[in-house]
Design a protein around this motif. Sequence first.
Motif, PDB file in Angstrom:
ATOM      1  N   LYS A   1       0.832  -1.207   0.000  1.00 29.00           N
ATOM      2  CA  LYS A   1       0.000   0.000   0.000  1.00 29.00           C
ATOM      3  C   LYS A   1       0.870   1.263   0.000  1.00 29.00           C
ATOM      4  O   LYS A   1       0.612   2.216  -0.742  1.00 29.00           O
ATOM      5  CB  LYS A   1      -0.927  -0.002   1.220  1.00 29.00           C
ATOM      6  N   ALA A   2       1.911   1.253   0.827  1.00 27.68           N
ATOM      7  CA  ALA A   2       2.811   2.415   0.872  1.00 27.68           C
ATOM      8  C   ALA A   2       3.503   2.604  -0.471  1.00 27.68           C
ATOM      9  O   ALA A   2       3.657   3.737  -0.957  1.00 27.68           O
ATOM     10  CB  ALA A   2       3.835   2.231   1.988  1.00 27.68           C
TER      11      ALA A   2
ATOM     12  N   ARG B   1       3.466   5.903  -3.142  1.00 32.27           N
ATOM     13  CA  ARG B   1       4.664   6.559  -3.676  1.00 32.27           C
ATOM     14  C   ARG B   1       4.705   6.493  -5.205  1.00 32.27           C
ATOM     15  O   ARG B   1       5.068   7.465  -5.874  1.00 32.27           O
ATOM     16  CB  ARG B   1       5.918   5.909  -3.075  1.00 32.27           C
TER      17      ARG B   1
ATOM     18  N   LEU C   1       1.586   1.945   7.223  1.00 33.64           N
ATOM     19  CA  LEU C   1       2.773   2.330   6.449  1.00 33.64           C
ATOM     20  C   LEU C   1       2.402   3.329   5.358  1.00 33.64           C
ATOM     21  O   LEU C   1       3.155   4.271   5.082  1.00 33.64           O
ATOM     22  CB  LEU C   1       3.449   1.100   5.840  1.00 33.64           C
ATOM     23  N   MET C   2       1.238   3.131   4.726  1.00 31.60           N
ATOM     24  CA  MET C   2       0.749   4.076   3.724  1.00 31.60           C
ATOM     25  C   MET C   2       0.500   5.444   4.357  1.00 31.60           C
ATOM     26  O   MET C   2       0.857   6.485   3.789  1.00 31.60           O
ATOM     27  CB  MET C   2      -0.534   3.519   3.106  1.00 31.60           C
TER      28      MET C   2
ATOM     29  N   ASP D   1       1.946   6.596   7.049  1.00 32.71           N
ATOM     30  CA  ASP D   1       3.255   7.166   7.402  1.00 32.71           C
ATOM     31  C   ASP D   1       3.934   7.781   6.184  1.00 32.71           C
ATOM     32  O   ASP D   1       4.658   8.782   6.304  1.00 32.71           O
ATOM     33  CB  ASP D   1       4.167   6.082   7.989  1.00 32.71           C
ATOM     34  N   ALA D   2       3.729   7.175   5.010  1.00 32.57           N
ATOM     35  CA  ALA D   2       4.388   7.650   3.783  1.00 32.57           C
ATOM     36  C   ALA D   2       3.737   8.919   3.231  1.00 32.57           C
ATOM     37  O   ALA D   2       4.353   9.641   2.439  1.00 32.57           O
ATOM     38  CB  ALA D   2       4.359   6.556   2.717  1.00 32.57           C
TER      39      ALA D   2
END
Length: 211
Positions: free
Chosen positions: A144-145, A149, A173-174, A176-177
């Motif tokens: 997902k992250a 990106r 994580l997505m 956070d990115a």
Amino acid sequence: MPDARFLVVFDADSTIIRNEVIELIADEAGRGAEVAAATEAAMRGEVDFATSLRSRVQELTGVPVASFARVLSRVEPTPGVHELIAAIHDRGGVAAVVSGGFHEILDTVAPSLGVDVWRANRLAVSGGALTGVVDGPIVDAAGKAEALREWAQTYGVAPSATIAVGDGANDLLMMDAAGLGVAFNAKPAVRRRADLVVGPVDLAALIPLLP
């Protein structure tokens, strides 16, 4: 392709739609309750997502592909989703979805909601029925992250101009990115780590956050 002003990446299940699609498919096999419990544990972050997904998909073995029409008829868009996606487009943004769910359902749902680009898992099929395995790499938290990106680069959007919206541990994580990580209708672990928490189950509440 002209650059977009910003990018909003959504989770699918319990975010742009009210349902968990894997549970709807499991209902077709009479295994809805078992799969729902396993999904809840995965969303809370108690078990590894990919491992959990493989075991839940195994429970779907033998479900006829023809039953997907019935599954689709039960999918409920989240209140405010049409208004939010319209507002994203009005302001020059891109609406994307990356899901630990399945292309077999999302390929119908995403365009019906006005989503520009989407990515999900695929279910292996043989003889018109599910074989109980995921076809290809699993879209997990890292996937997902990476999608966020990748799409930001594709559409010429700076990382700071990205927003990620999700509810489960595999969205962290997505989030956070992204420039802004929004916990929507989310599990406690996700609310604790998000930049912003939205409580009411109405996606239109996110419109004021758009650039």
